[in-house]
Design an enzyme around this catalytic site. Structure first.
Site, mmCIF file in Angstrom:
data_model
loop_
_atom_site.group_PDB
_atom_site.id
_atom_site.type_symbol
_atom_site.label_atom_id
_atom_site.label_comp_id
_atom_site.label_asym_id
_atom_site.label_seq_id
_atom_site.Cartn_x
_atom_site.Cartn_y
_atom_site.Cartn_z
ATOM 1 C CB THR A 27 -17.300 72.009 -14.467
ATOM 2 O OG1 THR A 27 -17.310 71.145 -14.769
ATOM 3 C CG2 THR A 27 -16.963 73.674 -14.969
ATOM 4 N N GLY A 96 -24.253 75.883 -17.631
ATOM 5 C CA GLY A 96 -23.874 76.169 -19.418
ATOM 6 C C GLY A 96 -22.406 77.134 -18.787
ATOM 7 C CD GLU A 104 -21.780 72.119 -15.776
ATOM 8 O OE1 GLU A 104 -20.916 72.635 -15.299
ATOM 9 O OE2 GLU A 104 -22.959 72.905 -16.510
#
Length: 230
Positions: A27, A96, A104
């Site tokens: 991500t 993060g 993740e």
């Protein structure tokens, strides 16, 4: 895209991908390039099945025709490719910034190998310049925050602890329904010790220190792409 370091790193990492693989899809802005490249390869005949690390990545992957699964159906993955907010010595990471650190880390830990893609600005000699995200349960968040602040003082943090907010000023909520607290350490000379201490605080769901998970990094800069092995 050819001059974008993030795209160059993502393109270089495609050498890791082979048909038949079970892939974890990261991500963030760099990982988004990798998902686009996987989508193009799938359109050209690449046969992979993927686990996304966020709802945003899942939506992107579906739009590209990438076949998805989950860790209940496919509990072991061959490879995860993801970005990083900081890349330090020994391929230790802070992740993060996009708020997906729990998923993740779960996906990375379920993979035989984790590969990071990044631009050269993410490399640091000591982790901590980027605020360390800590995912916490909403229940008891005041007590959890106080415990994290005490830990930060113990480890010589230079800054404060802040609740992450969205652009409209409302609290950020992760895909798992948790809050994010950003810890402004400034420097984390002992990331392993900080990681353990954070994990021991009741109410902390996960933190953004990824230690011992990344096996290789593709880092793109002005001179090209460097390949770093852990």
């Amino acid at each position: 895209m050819s001059d974008d370091p993030k795209w160059l790193a993502a393109k270089a990492a495609m050498v890791e991908v082979q048909s038949g693989m079970r892939l974890g899809l990261g991500t963030g802005s760099t990982a988004k390039h990798f998902v686009d490249l996987v989508g193009s390869a799938v359109a050209g005949g690449l046969d992979v099945i993927c686990v996304p690390t966020s709802e945003k990545t899942a939506e992107q992957a579906r739009s590209l025709g990438i076949r998805l699964t989950d860790l209940e159906t496919t509990p072991e993955l061959d490879l995860t490719v993801d970005g990083a907010d900081e890349l330090g010595p020994g391929l230790a990471l802070i992740k993060g910034g996009g708020g997906a650190l729990l998923r993740e880390k779960i996906v990375a830990a379920a993979s035989r190998r984790m590969v990071v893609i990044a631009d050269a600005s993410k490399r640091v000699e000591t982790l901590g310049r980027f605020p360390l995200p800590v995912e916490v349960n909403h229940f008891g968040i005041g007590a959890t925050s106080a415990a994290i602040v005490r830990l930060m003082r113990e480890f010589g943090a230079e800054g404060e602890l802040r609740r992450r907010l969205k652009a409209d000023g409302t609290p950020f909520v992760t895909d798992g329904g948790h809050a994010i607290l950003d810890a402004f350490f400034g420097r984390i000379p002992r990331p392993e010790a900080v990681a353990k201490a954070l994990a021991d605080i009741p109410g902390v769901v996960e933190h953004g220190l990824f230690i011992g998970l990344c096996k290789r990094a593709y880092v793109a800069g002005a001179a090209g792409v460097d390949v770093l092995d852990g």
